[in-house]
Design a protein around this motif. Structure first.
Motif, PDB file in Angstrom:
ATOM      1  N   HIS A 154      50.703 107.143  26.990  1.00 36.14           N
ATOM      2  CA  HIS A 154      50.132 106.027  26.925  1.00 36.14           C
ATOM      3  C   HIS A 154      48.956 106.056  27.955  1.00 36.14           C
ATOM      4  N   VAL A 155      49.281 106.899  29.082  1.00 32.87           N
ATOM      5  CA  VAL A 155      48.090 106.866  29.867  1.00 32.87           C
ATOM      6  C   VAL A 155      46.966 107.910  29.135  1.00 32.87           C
ATOM      7  N   ARG A 156      47.209 108.880  28.243  1.00 36.68           N
ATOM      8  CA  ARG A 156      46.270 109.580  27.571  1.00 36.68           C
ATOM      9  C   ARG A 156      45.794 108.619  26.489  1.00 36.68           C
ATOM     10  N   ALA A 157      46.416 107.879  25.838  1.00 41.49           N
ATOM     11  CA  ALA A 157      46.072 106.614  24.794  1.00 41.49           C
ATOM     12  C   ALA A 157      44.984 105.805  25.625  1.00 41.49           C
ATOM     13  N   ALA A 158      45.440 105.477  26.664  1.00 42.63           N
ATOM     14  CA  ALA A 158      44.426 104.561  27.217  1.00 42.63           C
ATOM     15  C   ALA A 158      43.027 105.154  27.846  1.00 42.63           C
ATOM     16  N   ILE A 159      43.053 106.194  28.187  1.00 37.81           N
ATOM     17  CA  ILE A 159      41.784 106.963  28.190  1.00 37.81           C
ATOM     18  C   ILE A 159      41.047 107.327  26.935  1.00 37.81           C
ATOM     19  N   THR A 160      41.796 107.251  25.916  1.00 33.53           N
ATOM     20  CA  THR A 160      41.132 107.790  24.640  1.00 33.53           C
ATOM     21  C   THR A 160      40.641 106.115  24.243  1.00 33.53           C
ATOM     22  N   ASN A 161      41.269 104.970  24.586  1.00 41.84           N
ATOM     23  CA  ASN A 161      40.721 103.610  24.325  1.00 41.84           C
ATOM     24  C   ASN A 161      39.861 103.220  25.306  1.00 41.84           C
ATOM     25  N   GLY A 162      39.215 104.097  26.069  1.00 44.48           N
ATOM     26  CA  GLY A 162      37.941 103.525  26.832  1.00 44.48           C
ATOM     27  C   GLY A 162      38.372 103.107  28.216  1.00 44.48           C
ATOM     28  N   ALA A 177      52.867 107.795  39.927  1.00 45.17           N
ATOM     29  CA  ALA A 177      53.361 109.323  40.212  1.00 45.17           C
ATOM     30  C   ALA A 177      53.011 109.659  38.580  1.00 45.17           C
ATOM     31  N   VAL A 178      53.584 109.148  37.711  1.00 46.92           N
ATOM     32  CA  VAL A 178      53.521 109.696  36.101  1.00 46.92           C
ATOM     33  C   VAL A 178      52.011 109.720  35.892  1.00 46.92           C
ATOM     34  N   ALA A 179      51.322 108.706  36.115  1.00 49.33           N
ATOM     35  CA  ALA A 179      50.167 108.666  35.603  1.00 49.33           C
ATOM     36  C   ALA A 179      48.878 109.672  36.346  1.00 49.33           C
ATOM     37  N   GLN A 180      49.294 109.737  37.483  1.00 47.34           N
ATOM     38  CA  GLN A 180      48.569 110.707  38.425  1.00 47.34           C
ATOM     39  C   GLN A 180      48.731 112.065  37.996  1.00 47.34           C
ATOM     40  N   LYS A 181      49.873 112.600  37.623  1.00 49.52           N
ATOM     41  CA  LYS A 181      50.259 114.046  37.134  1.00 49.52           C
ATOM     42  C   LYS A 181      49.652 114.231  35.606  1.00 49.52           C
ATOM     43  N   THR A 182      49.571 113.032  34.889  1.00 53.75           N
ATOM     44  CA  THR A 182      49.038 113.300  33.365  1.00 53.75           C
ATOM     45  C   THR A 182      47.518 113.033  33.728  1.00 53.75           C
ATOM     46  N   LEU A 183      46.952 112.517  34.540  1.00 55.42           N
ATOM     47  CA  LEU A 183      45.516 112.272  34.493  1.00 55.42           C
ATOM     48  C   LEU A 183      45.056 113.729  35.246  1.00 55.42           C
ATOM     49  N   SER A 184      45.899 114.422  36.133  1.00 53.21           N
ATOM     50  CA  SER A 184      45.174 115.750  36.734  1.00 53.21           C
ATOM     51  C   SER A 184      45.597 116.585  35.422  1.00 53.21           C
ATOM     52  N   GLU A 185      46.561 116.634  34.927  1.00 49.94           N
ATOM     53  CA  GLU A 185      46.873 117.716  33.740  1.00 49.94           C
ATOM     54  C   GLU A 185      45.510 117.448  32.628  1.00 49.94           C
ATOM     55  N   MET A 186      45.222 116.287  32.540  1.00 43.49           N
ATOM     56  CA  MET A 186      44.110 115.925  31.493  1.00 43.49           C
ATOM     57  C   MET A 186      42.544 116.741  32.072  1.00 43.49           C
ATOM     58  N   SER A 187      42.489 116.709  33.355  1.00 39.64           N
ATOM     59  CA  SER A 187      41.253 117.105  33.780  1.00 39.64           C
ATOM     60  C   SER A 187      41.269 118.775  33.940  1.00 39.64           C
ATOM     61  N   GLN A 188      42.177 119.289  33.627  1.00 42.14           N
ATOM     62  CA  GLN A 188      42.416 120.808  33.952  1.00 42.14           C
ATOM     63  C   GLN A 188      41.700 121.400  32.683  1.00 42.14           C
TER      64      GLN A 188
END
Length: 125
Positions: free
Chosen positions: A79-87, A114-125
């Motif tokens: 849902h962090v990824r979904a939130a980015i997708t949703n703007g 902690a979960v969001a930071q990890k997910t956002l870092s993975e998304m930016s790689q």
């Protein structure tokens, strides 16, 4: 059951979570989990996420807040990824988690950060 609701749910689920996630969930569906996947697609994605009352950005904010409050760390990356997708921006996601911490507790928000930071870092790689 109304196939239009299922079809709408599948469409929105794909738009919000991405084809790869939905394809993976479909491929992993078993006889045991089939009814649950049908329920999620119809009830959550086909009946709730398709409603006109809130936009997807707002629905993502609510979803992040509720998942944080309920300590659903396994659901947060999706849902962090979904939130980015949703703007939402990473800063806005942080604000949602910070705000949730004030009402749901610092430990819940700490785990979510902690979960969001990890997910956002993975998304930016």
């Amino acid at each position: 059951m109304n196939d239009d609701v299922f079809d709408a749910g599948t469409r929105v689920r794909r738009e919000v979570l991405g084809d790869a996630h939905v394809d993976r969930a479909s491929a992993n569906t078993t006889e045991f989990s089939e009814k649950f996947q049908d329920y999620i697609t119809r009830s959550v994605w086909g009946s709730i996420w398709t409603r006109d009352g809130l936009d997807r950005r707002t629905r993502s904010c609510i979803t992040l807040a509720v998942l944080t409050a309920l300590h659903c760390e396994n659901e947060l990356p999706m849902h962090v990824r979904a939130a980015i997708t949703n703007g939402l921006t990473p800063d806005e996601i942080g604000e949602v988690l910070l705000h949730t911490g004030a009402y749901a507790g610092v430990p819940a928000a700490n785990a979510a950060f902690a979960v969001a930071q990890k997910t956002l870092s993975e998304m930016s790689q």
